[in-house]
Design an enzyme around this catalytic site. Structure first.
Site, PDB file in Angstrom:
ATOM      1  N   ASP A  71       7.127   8.651  43.335  1.00  4.26           N
ATOM      2  CA  ASP A  71       8.014   8.190  42.253  1.00  4.26           C
ATOM      3  C   ASP A  71       8.125   9.282  41.177  1.00  4.26           C
ATOM      4  O   ASP A  71       8.133   8.998  39.978  1.00  4.26           O
ATOM      5  CB  ASP A  71       7.540   6.865  41.654  1.00  4.26           C
ATOM      6  N   ASP A 105      17.016   1.887  43.715  1.00  4.07           N
ATOM      7  CA  ASP A 105      15.819   2.125  42.896  1.00  4.07           C
ATOM      8  C   ASP A 105      16.159   2.621  41.491  1.00  4.07           C
ATOM      9  O   ASP A 105      17.129   3.325  41.262  1.00  4.07           O
ATOM     10  CB  ASP A 105      14.883   3.131  43.567  1.00  4.07           C
ATOM     11  N   ASN A 162      19.444   7.372  42.273  1.00  2.00           N
ATOM     12  CA  ASN A 162      19.843   6.895  40.932  1.00  2.00           C
ATOM     13  C   ASN A 162      20.173   8.062  40.003  1.00  2.00           C
ATOM     14  O   ASN A 162      19.663   8.185  38.905  1.00  2.00           O
ATOM     15  CB  ASN A 162      18.758   5.999  40.317  1.00  2.00           C
ATOM     16  N   HIS A 214       6.776   1.500  45.469  1.00  2.00           N
ATOM     17  CA  HIS A 214       5.753   1.492  44.404  1.00  2.00           C
ATOM     18  C   HIS A 214       5.165   0.123  44.046  1.00  2.00           C
ATOM     19  O   HIS A 214       5.291  -0.333  42.917  1.00  2.00           O
ATOM     20  CB  HIS A 214       6.254   2.181  43.135  1.00  2.00           C
ATOM     21  N   HIS A 240      12.684  11.583  42.442  1.00  2.00           N
ATOM     22  CA  HIS A 240      13.909  11.588  41.629  1.00  2.00           C
ATOM     23  C   HIS A 240      14.210  13.038  41.261  1.00  2.00           C
ATOM     24  O   HIS A 240      13.509  13.628  40.442  1.00  2.00           O
ATOM     25  CB  HIS A 240      13.719  10.728  40.380  1.00  2.00           C
ATOM     26  N   HIS A 292      11.622  13.835  33.161  1.00  2.00           N
ATOM     27  CA  HIS A 292      12.460  13.590  31.987  1.00  2.00           C
ATOM     28  C   HIS A 292      12.366  14.814  31.076  1.00  2.00           C
ATOM     29  O   HIS A 292      11.279  15.362  30.882  1.00  2.00           O
ATOM     30  CB  HIS A 292      11.975  12.373  31.198  1.00  2.00           C
ATOM     31  N   HIS A 347       9.872   9.275  47.806  1.00  2.00           N
ATOM     32  CA  HIS A 347      10.353   8.746  46.523  1.00  2.00           C
ATOM     33  C   HIS A 347      10.358   9.823  45.431  1.00  2.00           C
ATOM     34  O   HIS A 347       9.477   9.870  44.583  1.00  2.00           O
ATOM     35  CB  HIS A 347       9.427   7.582  46.120  1.00  2.00           C
TER      36      HIS A 347
HETATM   37 ZN   LIG Z   1      11.499   2.276  41.207  1.00  2.00          ZN
END
Ligand SMILES: [Zn+2]
Length: 437
Positions: free
Chosen positions: A304, A151, A94, A231, A62, A308, A60
């Site tokens: 996760d 997700d 995503n 999660h 990003h 940012h 997981h």
């Molecule tokens: Zn999520």
């Protein structure tokens, strides 16, 4: 390719561990024995006091590419993963645009191939992650995609999820659900409860997560399609999935380090660094997640990892985007949650490597496009994806010394126990003495 010898560590197998040397050459474990003789010119790693096991696998991450390269790229995310001891990471879809076509999946796979790690890609379940029409899952599966997820949000419409599960089963792929009912969680920025009332913030109730877990367990029962629960953050959620697994349903689940390390109390600072979806929960939930980890009811610890850029994250709490970094700190936090010096090395490698490799179908014999095998038993013949973890290393996490492009870690200044000393991916040294080779 230079041979590598990892000397004197505790080699962690699936059910037992023993002190041994590991000789790596030509991308494979050549010998695992009490004393191996190294070929001349081999690189020696002193692993006295360390745990030596299969490289970690993150289900997981990003990686923000394409679309938000100021926050992270596949390349910077892979470097963060390497420092965290990961030999393989699964890039979440995503992005902007979302990874909902074979061309976009191929783009990220190609970026990943230029990094020292194996970057697998999760595809979107629905077109544009809008939760309406299914994305071309079969065509993405043909490129090696084994996990599909919208997700960031969950698939809200049960009819769409039912169709996706029915479709996933014959493809041999697994759906991964972000469990939050959007209507129940609407407008919320932290856990709903006495604390959210006191702080004057709108809450996201535990029930928003648990209702979707309940719903999707029933859809799995109906369709037989396999599902991975992303999660999980509440005591009840992990209990529900564990019970379903005992019943024989094809389900798996992960927990994230922030959910078993931090509780909602951190939100009282109003620091947006602590904003995440699902939100940080109560101390009781944190304790239940740690207990589930220790009892082996959790398949995987997944980060996760959600970078940012500062100008996007530094907003008032209720306006800031959710998410925090994870790749560089997960191993130490998991070791701590498993009991630190009381921790079972087999369990650490089960939740950090073998379990996630099984869920992502990255093990020997699984369908793969270009990856070597991950999560192996640490026997001669294994592909050489190996991490050396020093359970005695003390260090301090710092937001200023991250490989990630972003710095939104909630652990800045936190004392850590346990650190990655070395990482070998496809037989090549990627991390030596805690720094990138
Ligand atoms: Zn999520």
């Amino acid at each position: 390719m230079t041979a590598v010898v990892i000397r004197g560590g505790l080699v962690v197998g699936e059910s037992s561990s023993s002190r041994a040397d590991v000789l790596i050459d030509n991308g494979r474990l050549v010998e695992v024995a009490t004393s191996v003789s190294a070929p001349s010119g081999a690189y020696n790693i002193d692993a006295q006091g360390c745990w030596v096991g299969p490289g970690f696998v993150d289900l997981h991450a990003h990686l923000r590419e394409p679309g938000s390269e100021a926050a992270e790229t596949v390349e910077s995310g892979a470097r963060a993963g390497a420092l965290g001891g990961y030999s393989a990471i699964v890039a979440m879809p995503n992005t902007e645009p979302p990874l909902d076509t074979p061309a976009l999946v191929a783009y990220v796979l190609e970026r990943g191939a230029r990094t020292p790690l194996d970057v697998a890609v999760a595809g979107a379940i629905t077109q544009g992650r809008r939760g309406e029409l299914l994305a071309p899952m079969a065509e993405m599966a043909a490129l090696g995609v084994r996990i599909f997820t919208d997700d960031g949000t969950g698939v809200q419409d049960p009819a769409v999820m039912r169709r996706a599960l029915t479709y996933a089963k014959p493809l041999g792929v697994r759906l991964a659900q972000h469990c939050e009912d959007e209507r129940l969680a609407a407008g919320g920025s932290m856990n709903e409860g006495a604390l959210s009332s006191r702080l004057g913030l709108v809450g996201r109730p535990a029930l928003a997560e648990e209702l979707m877990v309940l719903r999707d367990l029933e859809l799995v029962r109906l369709t037989g399609g396999p599902m991975h629960f992303l999660h999980l953050s509440t005591a009840r959620s992990v209990g529900l999935v564990a019970a379903a697994r005992r019943e024989g349903l094809p389900v798996s689940c992960e927990v994230a380090p922030h959910h078993f390390t931090l509780d909602e109390g951190a939100v009282a600072t109003f620091d947006p660094i602590f904003k995440v979806h699902p939100p940080l929960r109560t101390p009781k939930d944190v304790a239940a997640l740690r207990a589930a980890l220790r009892s082996g009811e959790v398949d995987a610890v997944a980060t996760d990892h959600a970078p940012h850029a500062p100008e996007q994250k530094d907003l008032p709490f209720d306006e800031a985007p959710p998410g925090m970094l994870g790749l560089e700190h997960a191993a130490a936090l998991t070791y701590e949650a498993l009991g630190a010096r009381e921790a079972s090395p087999e369990l650490l490698f089960s939740v950090m490597s073998r379990g996630p490799a099984r869920v992502a179908q990255l093990r020997a014999g699984d369908y793969r496009v270009r990856h070597g095998a991950h999560g192996g038993p640490m026997r001669a013949g294994d592909d050489a994806n190996v991490v050396v973890f020093d359970p005695e290393a003390r260090w301090t996490a710092s937001r200023h010394s991250l490989a990630s492009r972003a710095s939104n870690t909630p652990y800045d200044g936190r004392a850590m126990l346990g650190r990655v000393r070395a990482l070998v991916v496809r037989g090549e040294l990627v991390v030596i003495v805690g720094t990138l080779a």
